[in-house]
Design a protein around this motif. Structure first.
Motif, PDB file in Angstrom:
ATOM      1  N   LEU A 109       0.824  -1.215   0.000  1.00 13.71           N
ATOM      2  CA  LEU A 109       0.000   0.000   0.000  1.00 13.71           C
ATOM      3  C   LEU A 109       0.853   1.257   0.000  1.00 13.71           C
ATOM      4  N   ASP A 110       2.011   1.209   0.701  1.00 14.22           N
ATOM      5  CA  ASP A 110       2.880   2.397   0.787  1.00 14.22           C
ATOM      6  C   ASP A 110       3.819   2.544  -0.405  1.00 14.22           C
ATOM      7  N   GLY A 111       3.697   1.642  -1.397  1.00 14.39           N
ATOM      8  CA  GLY A 111       4.510   1.730  -2.604  1.00 14.39           C
ATOM      9  C   GLY A 111       5.781   0.899  -2.571  1.00 14.39           C
ATOM     10  N   THR A 112       6.079   0.243  -1.459  1.00  8.90           N
ATOM     11  CA  THR A 112       7.269  -0.593  -1.348  1.00  8.90           C
ATOM     12  C   THR A 112       7.170  -1.757  -2.334  1.00  8.90           C
ATOM     13  N   LEU A 113       8.209  -1.934  -3.155  1.00 13.27           N
ATOM     14  CA  LEU A 113       8.225  -3.006  -4.143  1.00 13.27           C
ATOM     15  C   LEU A 113       8.376  -4.358  -3.461  1.00 13.27           C
ATOM     16  N   VAL A 114       7.483  -5.293  -3.793  1.00 15.32           N
ATOM     17  CA  VAL A 114       7.563  -6.659  -3.292  1.00 15.32           C
ATOM     18  C   VAL A 114       8.243  -7.537  -4.338  1.00 15.32           C
ATOM     19  N   GLY A 115       7.904  -7.337  -5.597  1.00 20.87           N
ATOM     20  CA  GLY A 115       8.489  -8.120  -6.682  1.00 20.87           C
ATOM     21  C   GLY A 115       7.664  -8.017  -7.942  1.00 20.87           C
ATOM     22  N   GLU A 116       7.834  -9.002  -8.823  1.00 19.38           N
ATOM     23  CA  GLU A 116       7.122  -9.025 -10.097  1.00 19.38           C
ATOM     24  C   GLU A 116       6.183 -10.217 -10.142  1.00 19.38           C
ATOM     25  N   LEU A 117       4.970  -9.988 -10.600  1.00 20.38           N
ATOM     26  CA  LEU A 117       3.988 -11.061 -10.718  1.00 20.38           C
ATOM     27  C   LEU A 117       4.434 -11.973 -11.863  1.00 20.38           C
ATOM     28  N   ALA A 118       4.776 -13.219 -11.519  1.00 23.06           N
ATOM     29  CA  ALA A 118       5.336 -14.138 -12.500  1.00 23.06           C
ATOM     30  C   ALA A 118       4.333 -15.144 -13.039  1.00 23.06           C
ATOM     31  N   GLU A 119       3.314 -15.462 -12.224  1.00 20.44           N
ATOM     32  CA  GLU A 119       2.367 -16.497 -12.662  1.00 20.44           C
ATOM     33  C   GLU A 119       1.087 -16.381 -11.858  1.00 20.44           C
ATOM     34  N   VAL A 120      -0.018 -16.760 -12.486  1.00 17.48           N
ATOM     35  CA  VAL A 120      -1.298 -16.878 -11.794  1.00 17.48           C
ATOM     36  C   VAL A 120      -1.578 -18.374 -11.697  1.00 17.48           C
ATOM     37  N   ILE A 121      -1.697 -18.860 -10.469  1.00 21.74           N
ATOM     38  CA  ILE A 121      -1.936 -20.284 -10.237  1.00 21.74           C
ATOM     39  C   ILE A 121      -3.425 -20.464  -9.938  1.00 21.74           C
ATOM     40  N   HIS A 122      -4.078 -21.266 -10.753  1.00 23.40           N
ATOM     41  CA  HIS A 122      -5.519 -21.476 -10.612  1.00 23.40           C
ATOM     42  C   HIS A 122      -5.776 -22.745  -9.815  1.00 23.40           C
ATOM     43  N   LEU A 123      -6.345 -22.576  -8.646  1.00 28.13           N
ATOM     44  CA  LEU A 123      -6.720 -23.696  -7.797  1.00 28.13           C
ATOM     45  C   LEU A 123      -8.242 -23.789  -7.785  1.00 28.13           C
ATOM     46  N   PRO A 124      -8.801 -24.910  -7.359  1.00 22.11           N
ATOM     47  CA  PRO A 124     -10.258 -25.043  -7.402  1.00 22.11           C
ATOM     48  C   PRO A 124     -11.017 -23.982  -6.612  1.00 22.11           C
ATOM     49  N   TYR A 125     -10.488 -23.520  -5.484  1.00 28.24           N
ATOM     50  CA  TYR A 125     -11.263 -22.597  -4.654  1.00 28.24           C
ATOM     51  C   TYR A 125     -10.780 -21.162  -4.676  1.00 28.24           C
ATOM     52  N   GLN A 126      -9.556 -20.918  -5.093  1.00 27.72           N
ATOM     53  CA  GLN A 126      -9.080 -19.546  -5.225  1.00 27.72           C
ATOM     54  C   GLN A 126      -7.820 -19.548  -6.063  1.00 27.72           C
ATOM     55  N   ASP A 127      -7.496 -18.396  -6.602  1.00 32.39           N
ATOM     56  CA  ASP A 127      -6.280 -18.251  -7.389  1.00 32.39           C
ATOM     57  C   ASP A 127      -5.184 -17.676  -6.509  1.00 32.39           C
ATOM     58  N   LEU A 128      -3.937 -17.995  -6.860  1.00 34.92           N
ATOM     59  CA  LEU A 128      -2.779 -17.460  -6.158  1.00 34.92           C
ATOM     60  C   LEU A 128      -1.911 -16.724  -7.156  1.00 34.92           C
ATOM     61  N   LEU A 129      -1.283 -15.640  -6.695  1.00 31.46           N
ATOM     62  CA  LEU A 129      -0.322 -14.915  -7.512  1.00 31.46           C
ATOM     63  C   LEU A 129       1.072 -15.330  -7.062  1.00 31.46           C
ATOM     64  N   LEU A 130       1.885 -15.799  -7.995  1.00 35.46           N
ATOM     65  CA  LEU A 130       3.271 -16.136  -7.697  1.00 35.46           C
ATOM     66  C   LEU A 130       4.094 -14.880  -7.961  1.00 35.46           C
ATOM     67  N   VAL A 131       4.707 -14.364  -6.893  1.00 41.41           N
ATOM     68  CA  VAL A 131       5.483 -13.130  -6.995  1.00 41.41           C
ATOM     69  C   VAL A 131       6.957 -13.468  -6.829  1.00 41.41           C
ATOM     70  N   LYS A 132       7.771 -13.087  -7.814  1.00 43.21           N
ATOM     71  CA  LYS A 132       9.223 -13.261  -7.717  1.00 43.21           C
ATOM     72  C   LYS A 132       9.805 -12.017  -7.086  1.00 43.21           C
ATOM     73  N   ARG A 133      10.484 -12.212  -5.961  1.00 46.34           N
ATOM     74  CA  ARG A 133      11.084 -11.101  -5.221  1.00 46.34           C
ATOM     75  C   ARG A 133      12.414 -10.705  -5.855  1.00 46.34           C
ATOM     76  N   PRO A 134      12.881  -9.490  -5.606  1.00 43.35           N
ATOM     77  CA  PRO A 134      14.171  -9.053  -6.175  1.00 43.35           C
ATOM     78  C   PRO A 134      15.343  -9.950  -5.768  1.00 43.35           C
ATOM     79  N   ASP A 135      15.260 -10.599  -4.582  1.00 43.60           N
ATOM     80  CA  ASP A 135      16.356 -11.473  -4.134  1.00 43.60           C
ATOM     81  C   ASP A 135      16.264 -12.876  -4.724  1.00 43.60           C
ATOM     82  N   GLY A 136      15.289 -13.113  -5.622  1.00 41.90           N
ATOM     83  CA  GLY A 136      15.154 -14.408  -6.283  1.00 41.90           C
ATOM     84  C   GLY A 136      14.189 -15.363  -5.603  1.00 41.90           C
ATOM     85  N   THR A 137      13.749 -15.045  -4.387  1.00 40.74           N
ATOM     86  CA  THR A 137      12.784 -15.906  -3.710  1.00 40.74           C
ATOM     87  C   THR A 137      11.399 -15.662  -4.291  1.00 40.74           C
TER      88      THR A 137
END
Length: 193
Positions: A109-137
């Protein structure tokens, strides 16, 4: 542009029907009678939807040329892919195609970068966003409005408001009934004496 719209499950009955795990918000458009879908593996298709119905909460489809249970079972696990115009967007302004989201900057919310959205994972009950962090995690973020309140395609960013510990496990808050925990700890200590 290609979008995954479903995955074929088990055969249903003896006439070639298959259950389909739907991965689109527009199944009547993408998987309706007459729709032609590509497949992964490509050798299974393309497939033309002959008919469809909902049975016990599951979508059942029959494809042209698949007339029996053996043919239907051979399609099990096949991914269904629709060809879509890259400029096309969903009718609902709060819905997005995966290709619109991949590559967005993910910020707090404060603008701090978390990473880049790399993939949308579709699960039966909800979707997840896979975020790649700058440190590679990588971190998985539930794609729900409470945690992802803003998708700003114009500025190419997804704004998140994660609960403590989701992004940084060291910030996790442990919640429990302190009285019960204290009693359990005392009991454990007494057992050691």
């Amino acid at each position: 542009m290609q979008l995954v719209v479903g995955k074929i499950g088990r055969a249903h009955g003896i006439k070639g029907d298959v259950s389909v795990e739907v991965r689109t918000d527009e199944p009547e458009l993408r998987l309706g009678p007459g729709a032609v879908v590509l497949t992964d593996p490509a050798s299974a298709g393309p497939l033309t939807v002959e008919s469809g119905k909902v049975h016990s909460g599951r979508l059942l489809l029959r494809f042209a040329g698949v007339a029996d249970r053996n043919g239907a079972e051979a399609l099990r696990g096949t991914i269904l892919i629709a060809e879509v115009d890259p400029e096309e967007t969903p009718d609902d302004p709060d819905e997005y195609y995966d290709h619109q989201l991949i590559g967005l900057d993910v910020v707090m919310l404060d603008g701090t970068l978390v990473g880049e959205l790399a993939e949308v994972i579709h699960l039966p009950y909800q979707d997840l966003l896979l975020v790649k962090r700058p440190d590679g995690t990588e971190v998985l973020v539930p794609f729900v409005e409470r945690i992802v309140p803003t998708i700003d395609l114009e500025n190419q960013r997804a704004v998140i408001d994660p609960p403590p510990g989701l992004i940084d496990p060291s910030e996790a808050e442990v919640v429990g009934s302190s009285e019960a925990d204290a009693d359990a700890a005392e009991g454990a200590e007494g057992d050691k004496a």
